[in-house]
Scaffold this motif. Sequence first.
Motif, mmCIF file in Angstrom:
data_model
loop_
_atom_site.group_PDB
_atom_site.id
_atom_site.type_symbol
_atom_site.label_atom_id
_atom_site.label_comp_id
_atom_site.label_asym_id
_atom_site.label_seq_id
_atom_site.Cartn_x
_atom_site.Cartn_y
_atom_site.Cartn_z
ATOM 1 N N ASN A 68 9.152 49.227 67.561
ATOM 2 C CA ASN A 68 8.568 48.623 66.358
ATOM 3 C C ASN A 68 9.442 47.535 65.747
ATOM 4 O O ASN A 68 9.015 46.868 64.795
ATOM 5 C CB ASN A 68 8.268 49.702 65.317
ATOM 6 N N GLY A 69 10.664 47.360 66.226
ATOM 7 C CA GLY A 69 11.480 46.222 65.836
ATOM 8 C C GLY A 69 12.197 46.364 64.513
ATOM 9 O O GLY A 69 12.455 47.470 64.017
ATOM 10 N N PRO B 144 14.028 39.255 67.989
ATOM 11 C CA PRO B 144 13.440 39.201 69.336
ATOM 12 C C PRO B 144 13.496 40.486 70.149
ATOM 13 O O PRO B 144 12.827 40.561 71.190
ATOM 14 C CB PRO B 144 14.282 38.124 70.023
ATOM 15 N N GLY C 122 7.546 44.441 55.685
ATOM 16 C CA GLY C 122 6.931 43.656 56.735
ATOM 17 C C GLY C 122 7.867 43.518 57.920
ATOM 18 O O GLY C 122 9.095 43.567 57.776
ATOM 19 N N LYS C 123 7.295 43.333 59.077
ATOM 20 C CA LYS C 123 8.093 43.185 60.284
ATOM 21 C C LYS C 123 8.770 41.820 60.301
ATOM 22 O O LYS C 123 8.176 40.817 59.912
ATOM 23 C CB LYS C 123 7.212 43.343 61.508
ATOM 24 N N VAL C 124 10.038 41.799 60.726
ATOM 25 C CA VAL C 124 10.766 40.547 60.909
ATOM 26 C C VAL C 124 10.347 39.998 62.269
ATOM 27 O O VAL C 124 10.921 40.330 63.313
ATOM 28 C CB VAL C 124 12.289 40.761 60.830
ATOM 29 N N GLU C 125 9.322 39.175 62.246
ATOM 30 C CA GLU C 125 8.744 38.687 63.502
ATOM 31 C C GLU C 125 9.738 37.856 64.305
ATOM 32 O O GLU C 125 9.640 37.761 65.528
ATOM 33 C CB GLU C 125 7.491 37.864 63.206
ATOM 34 N N GLU C 126 10.702 37.250 63.606
ATOM 35 C CA GLU C 126 11.674 36.406 64.297
ATOM 36 C C GLU C 126 12.690 37.212 65.099
ATOM 37 O O GLU C 126 13.397 36.651 65.953
ATOM 38 C CB GLU C 126 12.414 35.525 63.293
ATOM 39 N N TRP D 128 12.423 45.605 60.421
ATOM 40 C CA TRP D 128 11.544 45.438 59.264
ATOM 41 C C TRP D 128 12.375 45.078 58.047
ATOM 42 O O TRP D 128 13.579 45.351 57.988
ATOM 43 C CB TRP D 128 10.730 46.704 59.021
ATOM 44 N N THR E 267 16.680 33.267 61.421
ATOM 45 C CA THR E 267 16.749 33.189 62.882
ATOM 46 C C THR E 267 17.820 34.164 63.366
ATOM 47 O O THR E 267 18.746 34.539 62.623
ATOM 48 C CB THR E 267 17.101 31.768 63.361
#
Length: 782
Positions: free
Chosen positions: A179-180, A198, A192-196, A182, A250
């Motif tokens: 799930n990465g 990787p 919210g998910k930190v879409e950046e 957040w 980033t």
Amino acid sequence: MRRRTFAASLGAAAVAAGALPGTAFAKPGRQCPDAYTWNHVRVNCGGFVPGIIFNETEPNLIYARTDVGGAYRWQEETRTWKALTDWAPRAKWGYQYVVSMASDPVETNRVYAAVGAYTISWDGNNGAILYSDDKGDTWGIAELPFKQGGNMPGRGMGERLVVNPADNSELYLGTPSGNGLWRSKDYGRTWGKVEEFPNPGNFVIDPNNEYLSDNVGIPWIDFDQIGGKIYVGVADPADPLYVSEDGGATWQSVPGAAAALGDADGNRTIPKQSAVDNTNGYLYVITSHDPGPYNGGPASGRGGKLMRLSTQTGEWTDVTPPYNPGRPIPGFGGLTIDLQNPGTIMASTCNNWGPDEILFRSKDSGATWSLSWDLVSENERTDRFVMDSTGSPWLSWLGTDNGASYAVKHGWMIEGFAIDPHNSDRIMWGTGATVWGTENLTQWDAQGELIGENEAGERVALPIEQFTVGVRAEGIEMTAVRDLAALGGTLVSAKGDVNGFVHTDLDRAEPMFRKDWSGFSLDYAASDRDIVVATGDVHSETAGHVTFSTDRGQTWQDTTRLEGSPNGSGGVVAITADASAIVWSPNSATITPVYSTDLGKTWNQVQGLPARARVRSDRVDGSVVYAYSGGKFFRSTDAGKTFTDTGATGLPAEDVLDFRVAPGKQGHVWLCGRSSKAEVPKGLFRSTDGGTTWSRVSGVDVAVGVGFGKAASRKGYPAIYATATVAGQDGFFRSIDGGTSWYRINDDAHQWGSAGEVITGDPEIYGRVYLSARGIVYGDIA
């Protein structure tokens, strides 16, 4: 503190059985007319404490997280812990399983907890972030769209949940299961998910085992306050560390991290914990081949490293302690830095099973190390400190010192490990059983070396002045209660992992009553409560026996071993009302129940019961024993030799947690059902003819556990206590009129998640109830 003993009876209620008008089922918000106070039967922890969190700004503000027993805050004035999550309701039972905690270093009243029990099919609930503005006295809830695993592998890694010290409204959360990463920017209210970001991690312990097959994910986040960098550890051996230099906009892999944190012997290793020295500009990272807490390293070869990264230059330095007495370092568990003296760091091994865990200490940023103990010879060791288990006598596990292996150990599964940022003398560490601590830590540095050589070149112990490490777990209770026997003046408990206890004073921790045993079932003879029988899961060559006491649990004897019983076959045991026979149903698909008429000297096969049938004795008639299996109810009228199906219909065929027999009432049997399937009957079922006919107790929607205590009046029905849903309200209920009316005796502040599968009253104190929760909770009429 007022001592809670069994000596004083709490007067009987003025209302006799049957005096209440009509049916008075408890309704949501309607409480029992008797207010209750709640306490714990004292053990002092008894489970895994994977996290100790000191606030870096406010002295004495300390939190502890447990894997299954909730979150706690330290109370300096009493040197005890205050429970913070007892309010967790049954529907949100996973809120008692704490994945990570974060204490705000800017606004110190703020504290956060990431909660959730399992990430696999055993648990259908998603996780949440709990947020508090008053140090955990009250909480808000931010539900998450994925699961978290407070009792999953890797729960001692981290912390996964952190507050950004540069902007305390911002929090980060590392998640499992792919799930990465957040983030919250409003004090944990929304996420919210930190879409950046990787890399969600890829490390799986064993893809063929459901419990071990989940992706460990992102175990920790840390902050370099010199350069404003954010570091994130990832359970990916090939790409284990990321950094952001622009406030999380980033992310890049840290150069050289895979090589630096990898294992030269080819073992998969992952970054387990970190610590930042914001004075000298270092990030320390410990690694292990396994996320823990059960395993450390491979059987051969080094299992972990301690690496130091210069946050300014990017240079990696291996600062792994070079020595472990008698064996390679299996892997590391905990890591901490002394913020008063940032060059001082400490680390712990993880599951260095023999003869003990090791604590390592460096005063020069890892260049050199000293150990908490060292071997003089194969069977002799010398220690920097003495382990004082006063107040928790069970920590010896009924063992004795054997050469270099002591009965009372540093611990195992040491991952929660922290030096007080305000006091270099104080350290606490959690183990699989307790919390240890001292306020004399810096005496370590004055001791010098532990080992020298004599003129013959032989290793000898050097004289040092030892300091004391003691238990710091008072107030934490989290044992897994499997059964209780309230004898009147004595409470006997069967507990998973920590065996079981006999309490004659509820405010005093006791030694275990069995060794090498994980308690499962208890019973007593109704005609003579001094006679008690117990079973447990024994994982050794001694598996396959029942234990019994004829003096109310003061001494115990084992029965003859039942041949063919496998490890972990504790099962359920019953003793007839007149103590003439023991009936035992082992937890084995290949062994049918057995009975004994000579206190277990010989065993004979029961006729008419399937394997794993649950057995209980009638509390009046010594010839009658009952059994239940798969929707069928059985009865024996020859003290357990033969059983016949009573022909009862309408009982649930699955999800029956228990049935119990009312004291003093021949043939009165009560059975609980709580299936989530619409087609399976659920609720509380009652028989007054020994299980031939049954009626469902009106108003009880779901029943989890049932038990009995002293009646409200001399001729009244025994008080019935049930963990149930009554008229739509979850809780713990009492009936004093044979189940006609029910009143909720707990309140919303006292729910304890998935509590009460074991519940019973006291035979001599009206109103007192004992139940399984985080340990044993007991309630008294105020």
